[in-house]
Design an enzyme around this catalytic site. Structure first.
Site, PDB file in Angstrom:
ATOM      1  CG  ASN A   9      -1.699   1.231   1.411  1.00  0.00           C
ATOM      2  OD1 ASN A   9      -1.804   2.038   0.488  1.00  0.00           O
ATOM      3  ND2 ASN A   9      -2.272   1.405   2.598  1.00  0.00           N
ATOM      4  CD1 TRP A  10       3.421   1.050  -2.982  1.00  0.00           C
ATOM      5  CD2 TRP A  10       3.371   2.292  -4.855  1.00  0.00           C
ATOM      6  NE1 TRP A  10       4.087   0.356  -3.966  1.00  0.00           N
ATOM      7  CE2 TRP A  10       4.070   1.086  -5.125  1.00  0.00           C
ATOM      8  CE3 TRP A  10       3.208   3.226  -5.882  1.00  0.00           C
ATOM      9  CZ2 TRP A  10       4.600   0.813  -6.384  1.00  0.00           C
ATOM     10  CZ3 TRP A  10       3.749   2.940  -7.132  1.00  0.00           C
ATOM     11  CH2 TRP A  10       4.435   1.750  -7.379  1.00  0.00           C
ATOM     12  CD  GLU A  96      -2.659   5.586   6.713  1.00  0.00           C
ATOM     13  OE1 GLU A  96      -2.649   5.651   5.479  1.00  0.00           O
ATOM     14  OE2 GLU A  96      -1.761   5.016   7.370  1.00  0.00           O
ATOM     15  CD  GLU A 166      -3.407  -2.693   7.460  1.00  0.00           C
ATOM     16  OE1 GLU A 166      -2.316  -2.948   6.960  1.00  0.00           O
ATOM     17  OE2 GLU A 166      -4.030  -1.641   7.237  1.00  0.00           O
ATOM     18  N   GLY A 233       2.916  -1.214   4.268  1.00  0.00           N
ATOM     19  CA  GLY A 233       2.967   0.211   3.969  1.00  0.00           C
ATOM     20  C   GLY A 233       4.391   0.645   3.679  1.00  0.00           C
ATOM     21  N   GLY A 234       5.032   1.236   4.682  1.00  0.00           N
ATOM     22  CA  GLY A 234       6.361   1.831   4.513  1.00  0.00           C
ATOM     23  C   GLY A 234       7.358   0.956   3.767  1.00  0.00           C
TER      24      GLY A 234
END
Ligand code: PGA
Length: 249
Positions: A9-10, A96, A166, A233-234
């Site tokens: 997930n960018w 988010e 998550e 993610g990161g």
């Protein structure tokens, strides 16, 4: 056999140049045959990413969509628009989206229904906040998120659903759930699905873990029985890290 899946997930990262560089590095790596590798670029990079990954087995997926077909929803994107460029999988309910954009489980339920109605595959995200875990309410919170958003769906559509647990306290914080914490929650979720649907739906469902998955912890987390991969993610922004993670099964 359940699918093994690693999805990057960018978020709101990677312009057209960075996208090109990252994807060309991923393309030159060996993608394991038994893992579904996915990347979720921003909306503006979906088409370019599709072109760059043509003839590879890395899929391009979307980070979000709107539940409506079309209309006066400035700034939004529909399932049909994604399908139109052959993006067939969408992430719905990322924490988010929930916390910054106020997407409740009721809203997410409509998005999931719209995506499934458009014949898309959905990666549905959910998970408790730190305070909820500290007060030992994490199982209750997760059960309620799934109940409201998903448990009215007919059994037949579950073949197009992937879940991503998550815990909010682990996202982007460098703090991961321990493999045992992930396994406990995933086993609990699978049991809930079996109770609300049936054993085979539960057994066939891929449940991903997300929250600070890195090259140094991926193998241990993915080796848990009920963990079928990760939403990253990161670490998905760095080619070498992401490659190590999807090679970690
Ligand atoms: P992280 O993000 O890997 O940077 O913690 C996970 C996610 O938001 O899906």
């Amino acid at each position: 056999m359940r699918d093994k899946i690693v999805a990057g997930n960018w978020k709101m990262n990677n312009d057209q140049y960075q996208t090109k560089e990252l994807l060309s590095n991923l393309k030159s790596s060996k993608i394991p045959d038994d893992v579904r590798v996915m990347v979720a670029p921003s909306f503006t990079q979906l088409s370019q990413s599709k072109n760059l990954l043509n003839n590879t087995n890395i899929s391009v997926i979307a980070q979000n969509m709107n539940a409506a077909h079309s209309g006066a929803y400035t700034g939004e994107i529909s399932a049909d628009m994604l399908k139109g460029i052959e993006v067939n999988t969408v992430i719905i309910g990322h924490s988010e989206r929930r916390s910054i954009f106020n997407e409740s489980d009721e809203i997410l339920k409509e998005k999931v229904k719209a995506a499934l109605a458009a014949d898309m595959e959905v990666i549905f995200c959910f998970g408790e906040e730190l305070q909820e875990r500290k007060t030992n309410n994490h199982y209750k919170v997760v059960a309620n998120q799934l109940k409201v958003a998903l448990f009215e769906l007919p059994e037949i559509v579950w073949k197009n659903l992937i879940l991503a647990y998550e815990p909010v306290w682990a996202i982007g914080t460098g703090e991961t759930a321990s493999p045992q914490q992930a396994q406990e929650m995933h086993a609990y979720i699978r049991k809930l699905i079996a109770q609300n649907y049936n054993q085979s739906t539960a057994e066939n469902l891929a449940i991903l873990y997300g929250g600070s998955v890195k090259p140094n912890n991926a193998k241990e987390i993915f080796s848990e029985q009920d963990v079928d991969g990760g939403l990253i993610g990161g670490a998905s922004l760095k080619a070498n890290d992401f490659i190590e993670i999807f090679s970690a099964f």
